[in-house]
Write a protein that holds these residues in place. Structure first.
Motif, PDB file in Angstrom:
ATOM      1  N   UNK A   4      60.922   5.832  -2.799  1.00 14.59           N
ATOM      2  CA  UNK A   4      59.797   5.463  -1.938  1.00 14.59           C
ATOM      3  C   UNK A   4      59.786   6.219  -0.611  1.00 14.59           C
ATOM      4  N   UNK A   5      60.935   6.745  -0.208  1.00 16.75           N
ATOM      5  CA  UNK A   5      61.008   7.488   1.053  1.00 16.75           C
ATOM      6  C   UNK A   5      61.683   8.836   0.811  1.00 16.75           C
ATOM      7  N   UNK A   6      61.429   9.764   1.716  1.00 18.72           N
ATOM      8  CA  UNK A   6      62.044  11.085   1.603  1.00 18.72           C
ATOM      9  C   UNK A   6      63.567  10.966   1.670  1.00 18.72           C
ATOM     10  N   UNK A   7      64.059  10.151   2.586  1.00 20.17           N
ATOM     11  CA  UNK A   7      65.515  10.002   2.733  1.00 20.17           C
ATOM     12  C   UNK A   7      66.134   9.459   1.451  1.00 20.17           C
ATOM     13  N   UNK A  28      50.334   9.132  -0.968  1.00 18.72           N
ATOM     14  CA  UNK A  28      49.928   8.539   0.310  1.00 18.72           C
ATOM     15  C   UNK A  28      51.152   7.890   0.962  1.00 18.72           C
ATOM     16  N   UNK A  29      51.270   8.062   2.248  1.00 13.72           N
ATOM     17  CA  UNK A  29      52.333   7.384   2.978  1.00 13.72           C
ATOM     18  C   UNK A  29      53.633   8.150   3.073  1.00 13.72           C
ATOM     19  N   UNK A  30      53.633   9.401   2.668  1.00 12.31           N
ATOM     20  CA  UNK A  30      54.841  10.203   2.824  1.00 12.31           C
ATOM     21  C   UNK A  30      54.437  11.625   3.193  1.00 12.31           C
ATOM     22  N   UNK A  31      55.402  12.388   3.591  1.00 10.41           N
ATOM     23  CA  UNK A  31      55.159  13.779   3.974  1.00 10.41           C
ATOM     24  C   UNK A  31      55.868  14.681   2.974  1.00 10.41           C
ATOM     25  N   UNK A  32      55.172  15.102   1.932  1.00  6.48           N
ATOM     26  CA  UNK A  32      55.838  15.911   0.909  1.00  6.48           C
ATOM     27  C   UNK A  32      56.346  17.248   1.452  1.00  6.48           C
ATOM     28  N   UNK A  33      55.686  17.787   2.481  1.00  7.56           N
ATOM     29  CA  UNK A  33      56.111  19.075   3.042  1.00  7.56           C
ATOM     30  C   UNK A  33      57.460  18.941   3.741  1.00  7.56           C
ATOM     31  N   UNK A  34      57.642  17.845   4.468  1.00  3.68           N
ATOM     32  CA  UNK A  34      58.936  17.602   5.122  1.00  3.68           C
ATOM     33  C   UNK A  34      60.023  17.412   4.064  1.00  3.68           C
ATOM     34  N   UNK A  35      59.691  16.720   2.980  1.00  5.10           N
ATOM     35  CA  UNK A  35      60.665  16.521   1.908  1.00  5.10           C
ATOM     36  C   UNK A  35      61.074  17.846   1.284  1.00  5.10           C
ATOM     37  N   UNK A  36      60.101  18.705   1.020  1.00  2.00           N
ATOM     38  CA  UNK A  36      60.388  20.024   0.447  1.00  2.00           C
ATOM     39  C   UNK A  36      61.313  20.798   1.377  1.00  2.00           C
ATOM     40  N   UNK A  37      61.010  20.785   2.659  1.00  2.00           N
ATOM     41  CA  UNK A  37      61.843  21.497   3.635  1.00  2.00           C
ATOM     42  C   UNK A  37      63.253  20.918   3.678  1.00  2.00           C
ATOM     43  N   UNK A  65      52.381  23.756   0.405  1.00  2.00           N
ATOM     44  CA  UNK A  65      53.576  23.426  -0.383  1.00  2.00           C
ATOM     45  C   UNK A  65      54.359  24.691  -0.724  1.00  2.00           C
ATOM     46  N   UNK A  66      53.649  25.720  -1.112  1.00  2.00           N
ATOM     47  CA  UNK A  66      54.321  26.999  -1.419  1.00  2.00           C
ATOM     48  C   UNK A  66      54.951  27.591  -0.162  1.00  2.00           C
ATOM     49  N   UNK A  67      54.221  27.498   0.948  1.00  2.00           N
ATOM     50  CA  UNK A  67      54.704  28.078   2.201  1.00  2.00           C
ATOM     51  C   UNK A  67      56.022  27.434   2.649  1.00  2.00           C
ATOM     52  N   UNK A  68      56.140  26.123   2.467  1.00  2.00           N
ATOM     53  CA  UNK A  68      57.352  25.441   2.929  1.00  2.00           C
ATOM     54  C   UNK A  68      58.485  25.471   1.911  1.00  2.00           C
ATOM     55  N   UNK A  69      58.225  26.039   0.699  1.00  2.00           N
ATOM     56  CA  UNK A  69      59.340  26.240  -0.220  1.00  2.00           C
ATOM     57  C   UNK A  69      59.242  25.631  -1.592  1.00  2.00           C
ATOM     58  N   UNK A  70      58.124  25.001  -1.931  1.00  2.51           N
ATOM     59  CA  UNK A  70      57.982  24.458  -3.286  1.00  2.51           C
ATOM     60  C   UNK A  70      57.985  25.624  -4.269  1.00  2.51           C
ATOM     61  N   UNK A  71      58.825  25.537  -5.275  1.00  6.08           N
ATOM     62  CA  UNK A  71      58.988  26.646  -6.210  1.00  6.08           C
ATOM     63  C   UNK A  71      57.772  26.855  -7.102  1.00  6.08           C
TER      64      UNK A  71
END
Length: 97
Positions: A4-7, A28-37, A65-71
């Motif tokens: 449920x959370x990035x952590x 909704x409710x999370x930051x997928x870009x921060x998670x990818x990073x 997403x690609x810019x921050x590192x999603x393969x």
């Protein structure tokens, strides 16, 4: 396994060392870009491929997403259609996502 959370996702990934991490870029409710990073910054997770899926109309999300590192980033419809193949490739060690 879901989180449920990035952590929580980071902790589970470090513990389980999955063959593939799948990210709902429209969640909704999370930051997928921060998670990818975070995944790319964690030495124990850097080699695990990241696959993001998103609505095909969200081209800005796809690019970010690609810019921050999603393969690999795919449209939600492609993800749904190709999920068995994606999982089989991951299981066979094909880390191209």
């Amino acid at each position: 396994v879901t989180a449920r959370t990035a952590r929580a996702a980071i902790e589970k990934a470090q513990e389980l060392q999955p063959l593939l991490i799948v990210i709902d870029l429209d969640a909704v409710g999370c930051d997928p870009f921060a998670f990818i990073q975070q995944c790319k910054a964690e030495q124990t997770l850097q080699q695990i491929p990241l696959l993001g899926f998103v609505s095909h109309v969200n081209t800005g999300v796809q690019l970010e997403a690609r810019r921050v590192g999603c393969d690999r980033v795919v449209a939600r419809s492609v993800f749904s259609r190709d999920l068995p193949t994606i999982l089989q490739e991951a299981n066979n060690g094909n880390h191209s996502c």
